[in-house]
Design an enzyme around this catalytic site. Structure first.
Site, short mmCIF file in Angstrom:
data_model
loop_
_atom_site.label_atom_id
_atom_site.label_comp_id
_atom_site.label_asym_id
_atom_site.label_seq_id
_atom_site.Cartn_x
_atom_site.Cartn_y
_atom_site.Cartn_z
N LYS A 44 42.40 48.06 37.44
CA LYS A 44 41.41 48.37 36.43
C LYS A 44 40.64 47.13 35.98
O LYS A 44 39.62 47.22 35.34
CB LYS A 44 42.12 48.97 35.20
CG LYS A 44 42.85 50.25 35.47
CD LYS A 44 43.50 50.73 34.14
CE LYS A 44 44.93 51.04 34.39
NZ LYS A 44 45.66 51.42 33.16
N GLY A 45 41.17 45.95 36.31
CA GLY A 45 40.68 44.70 35.73
C GLY A 45 39.20 44.41 35.96
O GLY A 45 38.54 43.81 35.11
N ASP A 49 38.79 40.82 39.07
CA ASP A 49 38.63 40.14 37.78
C ASP A 49 38.98 38.66 37.86
O ASP A 49 38.24 37.81 37.39
CB ASP A 49 39.47 40.84 36.69
CG ASP A 49 40.93 41.09 37.10
OD1 ASP A 49 41.32 40.68 38.20
OD2 ASP A 49 41.67 41.69 36.30
N GLU A 96 44.31 34.34 40.89
CA GLU A 96 45.37 33.44 40.45
C GLU A 96 46.12 32.93 41.69
O GLU A 96 45.70 31.94 42.28
CB GLU A 96 46.30 34.13 39.45
CG GLU A 96 47.22 33.12 38.77
CD GLU A 96 48.11 33.70 37.71
OE1 GLU A 96 48.52 34.86 37.82
OE2 GLU A 96 48.43 32.95 36.77
N PHE A 137 46.77 32.43 29.92
CA PHE A 137 46.69 33.87 30.13
C PHE A 137 45.49 34.39 29.34
O PHE A 137 45.32 34.08 28.16
CB PHE A 137 47.97 34.57 29.67
CG PHE A 137 48.05 35.98 30.14
CD1 PHE A 137 48.44 36.27 31.43
CD2 PHE A 137 47.70 37.03 29.30
CE1 PHE A 137 48.49 37.58 31.89
CE2 PHE A 137 47.74 38.34 29.74
CZ PHE A 137 48.13 38.61 31.04
N VAL A 138 44.62 35.13 30.00
CA VAL A 138 43.40 35.60 29.35
C VAL A 138 43.32 37.13 29.34
O VAL A 138 43.88 37.80 30.22
CB VAL A 138 42.13 35.02 30.03
CG1 VAL A 138 42.02 33.53 29.77
CG2 VAL A 138 42.12 35.30 31.53
N ASP A 198 43.83 42.61 30.93
CA ASP A 198 44.76 43.18 29.95
C ASP A 198 46.03 42.39 29.77
O ASP A 198 46.41 41.56 30.61
CB ASP A 198 45.16 44.59 30.41
CG ASP A 198 46.11 44.52 31.62
OD1 ASP A 198 45.74 43.88 32.62
OD2 ASP A 198 47.23 45.06 31.54
P1 IMP Z 1 46.86 37.05 41.97
O1 IMP Z 1 47.27 38.20 42.87
O2 IMP Z 1 48.01 36.18 41.62
O3 IMP Z 1 45.66 36.28 42.45
O4 IMP Z 1 46.50 37.69 40.57
C1 IMP Z 1 45.41 38.45 40.42
C2 IMP Z 1 45.70 39.62 39.50
O5 IMP Z 1 46.65 39.28 38.49
C3 IMP Z 1 44.42 39.96 38.77
O6 IMP Z 1 43.73 40.98 39.45
C4 IMP Z 1 44.90 40.37 37.40
O7 IMP Z 1 45.12 41.76 37.38
C5 IMP Z 1 46.20 39.68 37.20
N1 IMP Z 1 46.07 38.45 36.37
C6 IMP Z 1 46.21 37.16 36.77
N2 IMP Z 1 46.02 36.31 35.75
C7 IMP Z 1 45.76 37.09 34.66
C8 IMP Z 1 45.48 36.77 33.28
O8 IMP Z 1 45.40 35.63 32.82
N3 IMP Z 1 45.25 37.84 32.47
C9 IMP Z 1 45.31 39.14 32.89
N4 IMP Z 1 45.56 39.47 34.18
C10 IMP Z 1 45.81 38.44 35.05
MG MG Z 2 43.59 43.10 38.54
#
Ligand code: IMP
Ligand code: MG
Length: 177
Positions: A44-45, A100, A103, A152-153, A159
């Site tokens: 949903k992000g 969104d 990370e 964390f945002v 969310d």
């Molecule tokens: P990755 O798979 O580690 O790159 O993380 C990406 C997903 O983790 C994003 O699509 C978000 O849903 C979630 N995410 C990572 N960091 C944050 C944050 O600071 N706030 C909220 N959601 C996050």
């Molecule tokens: Mg996401």
């Protein structure tokens, strides 16, 4: 659950997001000039970001959504889970995945690998935010809205346990519980 001890501090304002979306749309229009685009918004992000971005594009767009999650609270499980399938066929399409935040890269990496099986003409990725962390997974986004620190945002789609997605800006969240 939202609690009184959650401390929100604005990191990126509504206006800054709007301006950056406009710049990204101009860049995407320039680079896909003459082509049409299949945009996949990661739910949903990226709901708010994706819908704002596609409305600013002049490039002809079809869009679809996919639901993927990997976070429980403020902790990543590390294993992205797909909760839905695409309805559009990506074969021989130029595909732009909109998420969104980047990370670890696990989410986008899993989505790109999944989509490659459909043999699109090209796949690029666009994220609103990129966290400054060392990534184990070697993944680079093609379009990035803002580079941020390791906080964390929440807000504008992002969310904490499904709260705060409807904030119009991006805020850092300090949860003391
Ligand atoms: P990755 O798979 O580690 O790159 O993380 C990406 C997903 O983790 C994003 O699509 C978000 O849903 C979630 N995410 C990572 N960091 C944050 C944050 O600071 N706030 C909220 N959601 C996050
Ligand atoms: Mg996401």
């Amino acid at each position: 659950m939202k609690t009184k001890t959650d401390k929100l501090t604005v990191l990126i304002s509504e206006g800054e997001i709007r301006n950056r979306c406009r710049e990204l749309a101009e860049q995407i229009d320039r680079e896909y000039s003459g082509d049409s685009l299949t945009v996949v918004i990661v739910l949903k992000g990226a709901l708010m970001f994706g819908s704002d971005l596609i409305r600013l594009l002049s490039t002809p767009v079809k869009f679809d959504t996919i639901s993927v999650s990997s976070y429980i609270g403020a902790v990543s499980s590390g294993t992205p889970e797909f909760h839905s399938q695409l309805r559009l066929d990506l074969t021989e399409q130029h595909v732009l995945i909109v998420d969104d935040i980047l990370e670890t890269g696990a989410t986008l990496n899993a989505i790109v690998n999944q989509f490659r099986k459909s043999q699109p003409l090209s796949i690029r990725t666009c994220v609103l935010l990129r966290k400054e962390i060392s990534r184990n997974i070697n993944f680079a986004a093609d379009y990035v809205g803002f580079d941020i620190g390791d906080d964390f945002v929440v807000g504008y789609g992002l969310d904490y346990n499904d709260d705060y997605r409807n904030l119009p800006c991006i805020s850092t969240l300090d949860s003391t519980v």
